[in-house]
Enzyme design. Structure first.
Site, PDB file in Angstrom:
ATOM      1  N   THR A  45       0.915  -1.327   0.081  1.00 14.81           N
ATOM      2  CA  THR A  45       0.013   0.001  -0.131  1.00 14.81           C
ATOM      3  C   THR A  45       0.869   1.146  -0.218  1.00 14.81           C
ATOM      4  O   THR A  45       0.672   2.282  -0.652  1.00 14.81           O
ATOM      5  CB  THR A  45      -1.095   0.097   1.093  1.00 14.81           C
ATOM      6  OG1 THR A  45      -1.478  -1.137   1.509  1.00 14.81           O
ATOM      7  CG2 THR A  45      -1.989   1.144   1.243  1.00 14.81           C
ATOM      8  N   LYS A 124      17.370  -8.505  -1.978  1.00 13.94           N
ATOM      9  CA  LYS A 124      17.326  -7.160  -1.349  1.00 13.94           C
ATOM     10  C   LYS A 124      16.934  -7.886  -0.012  1.00 13.94           C
ATOM     11  O   LYS A 124      15.373  -8.366   0.064  1.00 13.94           O
ATOM     12  CB  LYS A 124      16.329  -6.661  -2.317  1.00 13.94           C
ATOM     13  CG  LYS A 124      16.087  -5.138  -1.498  1.00 13.94           C
ATOM     14  CD  LYS A 124      15.257  -4.309  -2.179  1.00 13.94           C
ATOM     15  CE  LYS A 124      15.219  -2.688  -1.822  1.00 13.94           C
ATOM     16  NZ  LYS A 124      14.705  -2.779  -0.353  1.00 13.94           N
ATOM     17  N   LYS A 303      22.934  -4.973 -10.084  1.00 14.45           N
ATOM     18  CA  LYS A 303      23.996  -3.930  -9.624  1.00 14.45           C
ATOM     19  C   LYS A 303      24.920  -4.170 -11.285  1.00 14.45           C
ATOM     20  O   LYS A 303      25.182  -5.270 -11.659  1.00 14.45           O
ATOM     21  CB  LYS A 303      24.903  -4.024  -8.615  1.00 14.45           C
ATOM     22  CG  LYS A 303      23.937  -3.955  -7.535  1.00 14.45           C
ATOM     23  CD  LYS A 303      25.123  -3.943  -6.190  1.00 14.45           C
ATOM     24  CE  LYS A 303      24.229  -3.980  -5.017  1.00 14.45           C
ATOM     25  NZ  LYS A 303      24.754  -4.190  -3.864  1.00 14.45           N
ATOM     26  N   CYS A 424     -10.017 -36.195  20.549  1.00  8.61           N
ATOM     27  CA  CYS A 424     -10.613 -37.315  21.317  1.00  8.61           C
ATOM     28  C   CYS A 424     -11.001 -37.041  22.896  1.00  8.61           C
ATOM     29  O   CYS A 424     -11.340 -37.759  23.655  1.00  8.61           O
ATOM     30  CB  CYS A 424      -9.352 -38.178  21.068  1.00  8.61           C
ATOM     31  SG  CYS A 424      -8.136 -37.827  22.078  1.00  8.61           S
TER      32      CYS A 424
HETATM   33  S1  IVH Z   1      23.090  -1.620  -2.400  1.00 11.11           S
HETATM   34  C1  IVH Z   1      24.582   2.537  -3.325  1.00 11.11           C
HETATM   35  N1  IVH Z   1      22.135  -3.973  -1.932  1.00 11.11           N
HETATM   36  O1  IVH Z   1      17.627  -1.642   0.367  1.00 11.11           O
HETATM   37  C2  IVH Z   1      23.612   1.407  -3.145  1.00 11.11           C
HETATM   38  N2  IVH Z   1      21.108  -2.149  -0.530  1.00 11.11           N
HETATM   39  O2  IVH Z   1      16.020   0.643  -0.553  1.00 11.11           O
HETATM   40  C3  IVH Z   1      22.947   1.162  -1.936  1.00 11.11           C
HETATM   41  N3  IVH Z   1      19.250  -3.362   0.624  1.00 11.11           N
HETATM   42  O3  IVH Z   1      19.277   1.275   1.626  1.00 11.11           O
HETATM   43  C4  IVH Z   1      22.440   0.216  -1.529  1.00 11.11           C
HETATM   44  N4  IVH Z   1      19.696  -5.218   0.333  1.00 11.11           N
HETATM   45  O4  IVH Z   1      19.106  -0.941   3.135  1.00 11.11           O
HETATM   46  C5  IVH Z   1      21.803  -2.754  -1.529  1.00 11.11           C
HETATM   47  N5  IVH Z   1      21.877  -6.134  -1.617  1.00 11.11           N
HETATM   48  C6  IVH Z   1      21.540  -5.188  -1.596  1.00 11.11           C
HETATM   49  C7  IVH Z   1      20.449  -4.584  -0.512  1.00 11.11           C
HETATM   50  C8  IVH Z   1      20.277  -3.295  -0.233  1.00 11.11           C
HETATM   51  C9  IVH Z   1      19.024  -4.386   1.097  1.00 11.11           C
HETATM   52  C10 IVH Z   1      18.588  -2.116   1.323  1.00 11.11           C
HETATM   53  C11 IVH Z   1      19.534  -0.982   1.823  1.00 11.11           C
HETATM   54  C12 IVH Z   1      19.250   0.094   0.931  1.00 11.11           C
HETATM   55  C13 IVH Z   1      17.634  -0.109   0.633  1.00 11.11           C
HETATM   56  C14 IVH Z   1      17.519   0.613  -0.524  1.00 11.11           C
END
Ligand code: IVH
Length: 700
Positions: A45, A124, A303, A424
């Site tokens: 949401t 993530k 990335k 039971c």
């Molecule tokens: S890279 C410059 N890698 O997601 C790159 N972030 O929404 C910055 N996060 O603030 C982040 N898993 O807390 C990166 N594999 C991952 C991640 C990750 C979780 C979080 C992190 C970031 C947020 C962004």
């Protein structure tokens, strides 16, 4: 299964008033989300609201509210007192394959039209971002992300976080960044400690992580887990020369070698991909693996792997241009707990089940969720009428994570725990967290066998309750499959059993062996299936083996089986496997008479024609085939869809994940974890060239 391509639609904002109201609502939720409080909005949401806000702002750039959460990292909520020398950025989001492709195209534009040299794909992690500073190999400071420029010093948590050792394996100075989160066990322990000290339980793991990190004066210690995904690698920030110029995938490996927690030894480890197709495949794999992990994910991060590409692409004000997050459909939703039901399983375990106001979680309507056990209910302090967070990330059964205490009205009622076995009436063994009926497996045994032999199921005439009770008490049968190996002499040992009755009963049992599959299936008493559902299942699949081979997706093809029921049936059948094996061994019929296989698809029709033409079985008949990596040789350039069509034409079934049911893996270039898994499971793996050879004649 998770479908990462489901896009989250934006909330439609009609005018400026609606926009300002949306900003206020999102602000309130963001304050709670990034603070330690609880948000009344679930992630999906919130995302929809934010998308609506951004869409409106794109159309009315002159009217953007200064406090719009779209404008700042972490929605500009928390500020602390430690400066981040390099800002801790956020990530942009994509929600579908199309959005991912569009993002990749814009990245390549930033690279001056050059292709991205390579990708890194990783989970993530759904926790709290944290920077950990090591000086000469010793952990000296922990800082939260805060607003991205300054964060809060939470060094008091040093020593409490697995994955952030007090000393590294080498005496280097480095700032590592990653996510702090809780495993299921850590979450349970945190709630135990918290409730034991008179506080309310945390609603979910992320709240628990954030709250536990920030609480300075706690008298007890809460353990958490850190997984690194970045480090400050330039010589201005580290004295570790090996970090300079590392690709992201190599950096993660180096961080693991320094003794830091990473996902390296998990199934969702960071992998390098050379094409966007591989990226998409890995994103799906990560989505599918979500349920198996001990930590929570809310997406995958893609990335640009090479530092040259990263530098060239550069940073935006809030997010890097070289990385983005592919968000999975929200796995958590808030709904109301209406009741708790207690059921007794086959082994006598008494399990509480939450009855909920129906809520859509990741595409499935959820009305029931597991509550694990009574201790867990107590630990979470749940009450009937509570707003609860329901979590489902591909697990068989969704679970209730916790209550949003802030939404209580005072009318909530305590949950009533059973005094005696609800099935039971025997006493309950409460010596373990999981309560059990004192009679264990014997609880309900008679009832289950009675159900199996009843008229709608195996219809064994002359086998009434009294006889069943005697057979069970004398240890002659443990389940209804044992009926088929009873001897006449054994029957004659029963009270009031004469020669004639024994003969009749033996004949009735013998004739039950030839009952159609739907009766046999019904006799199993699979949760959620009665007489008519059993008939539909039997008519759809035709054989017990086909039913056992079906996954949840295949079961959903049966009329009346939805996304909630299908995985339960799969789990039930796995649980019933020994009983079914016994029935097979006893010679009980496992086929549906007059079964007509479902109408072939176009591809299937082709396969039929081909086999008729050649007069032989198609080469992949009955085989489940998984394709991984990029195709080479005669199959070079074949997309996954083309491969699926080819496999179907050759009589096989294409599947996306490797399991014990996979017969063959076609491993192309850069095949990754699927090939590894196939090897572990001893499944035959062949190259695309070998497949092309086997399928000569089917290639068009
Ligand atoms: S890279 C410059 N890698 O997601 C790159 N972030 O929404 C910055 N996060 O603030 C982040 N898993 O807390 C990166 N594999 C991952 C991640 C990750 C979780 C979080 C992190 C970031 C947020 C962004």
């Amino acid at each position: 299964m998770t479908k990462p391509s489901a896009a989250v639609p934006a909330v439609d904002l009609a005018d400026e008033a609606a926009y300002l109201e949306a900003v206020a609502q999102a602000r309130k939720a963001a304050d709670a989300y990034y603070g330690s409080g609880e948000s009344g909005l679930d992630d999906e949401t919130y995302d929809r609201l934010l998308r609506g806000i951004t869409a409106w702002e794109d159309a009315h750039p002159e009217q953007i509210a200064a406090d719009s959460p779209s404008q700042q990292v972490a929605a500009g909520v928390t500020t602390g007192d430690v400066e981040h020398t390099v800002p801790m950025l956020s990530l942009g989001n994509v929600f579908s394959d199309e959005e991912l492709t569009a993002w990749a195209v814009s990245l390549e534009r930033r690279l001056g039209g050059a292709a991205v040299a390579g990708w890194a794909v990783e989970p993530k992690l759904d926790g709290v971002a944290l920077a950990a500073r090591y000086r000469d190999g010793r952990l000296v400071q922990l800082v939260t992300r805060g607003d991205g420029t300054t964060g809060e010093d939470v060094s008091h948590a040093i020593g409490d976080i697995t994955g952030l050792p007090m000393t590294l394996t080498e005496p280097v100075t480095i700032e590592v960044r990653g996510e702090v989160l809780m495993t299921e066990a850590q979450f349970a322990a945190a709630n135990d400690l918290r409730t034991a000290h008179g506080a309310t339980a945390f609603a979910n793991r992320r709240n628990a992580s954030s709250g536990s990190l920030r609480a300075k004066d706690r008298v007890y210690r809460i353990r958490q887990t850190f997984l690194a995904y970045a480090a400050l690698t330039d010589p201005g920030h580290t004295d570790d020369p090996t970090l300079a110029g590392l690709a992201h995938t190599q950096l993660v490996a180096r961080l693991a070698a320094l003794g830091l927690g990473t996902t390296a030894d998990t199934p969702v480890a960071t992998v390098a991909c050379s094409t966007l197709d591989q990226v998409v495949e890995r994103v799906r794999e990560i989505g599918a693996l979500r349920a198996e992990l001990d930590v929570e994910l809310d997406g995958a991060v893609i990335k640009a792997d090479s530092p040259a590409d990263q530098i060239r692409a550069g940073m935006g004000s809030r997010t890097p241009h070289w990385a983005t997050a592919f968000k999975f459909p929200a796995a958590q939703k808030i709904t109301v707990l209406r009741a708790v039901e207690w059921s007794v399983g086959r082994t006598g375990v008494i399990a509480p089940r939450a009855v909920l106001d129906p809520v859509d979680v990741a595409g499935t309507t959820i009305t029931y969720a597991t509550l694990h056990n009574p201790a867990d209910i107590a630990r979470r302090g749940l009450m009937i009428g509570d707003h609860v967070i329901v979590y489902r990330a591909g697990e068989v059964i969704p679970r209730v994570e916790g209550a949003v205490a802030g939404l209580r009205t005072g009318t909530e009622q305590p949950i009533v725990f059973p005094e005696i076995c609800p099935r039971c009436g025997a006493d309950i063994d409460r010596s373990q967290e999981r309560w059990r009926c004192e009679r264990g497996r014997a609880c309900g045994r008679t009832e289950t066998i009675r159900y199996a032999v009843a008229r709608d199921a195996l219809d064994i005439d002359g086998l009434g309750e009294k006889i069943i009770v005697q057979l069970v008490d004398k240890g002659l049968i443990e389940d209804f499959a044992d009926l088929f190996i009873l001897t006449r002499d054994q029957l004659l040992t029963l009270d009031r059993m004469g020669n004639k009755s024994a003969d009749n009963l033996m004949a009735a049992i013998e004739s039950a062996k030839t009952k159609p599959l739907n009766r046999v299936f019904c006799a199993l008493g699979v949760l959620g299936t009665g007489r008519s559902m059993s008939l539909r299942i039997a008519a759809h699949f035709g054989s017990m083996q086909a039913i056992r081979d079906a996954d949840a997706v295949a079961l959903e093809q049966v009329d009346g089986i939805g996304g909630e029921k299908a995985p339960v049936i799969v789990a039930e059948l796995a649980d019933l496997a020994p009983l079914i094996d016994k029935l097979v061994a006893a010679g009980v019929n496992m086929d549906q008479p007059g079964f007509v296989p479902p109408a072939p698809t176009d591809a299937g029709a082709d396969a039929e024609t081909t086999s008729q033409k050649t007069g032989s079985e198609p080469p992949l008949a009955g085989m489940t085939v998984v394709v991984t990596g990029s195709m080479t040789g005669p199959l070079a350039g074949h997309s996954r869809t083309e491969m699926t069509e080819l496999i179907t034409r050759a009589g096989g079934r294409a599947s996306s994940s490797v399991s014990a049911r996979t017969h063959l893996v076609v491993a192309g270039e850069n095949a990754g974890s699927k090939l590894d898994k196939a090897r572990t499971l001893g499944i035959e793996a062949i190259t695309p060239e070998e497949l092309a050879q086997r399928l000569a004649g089917h290639l068009t």
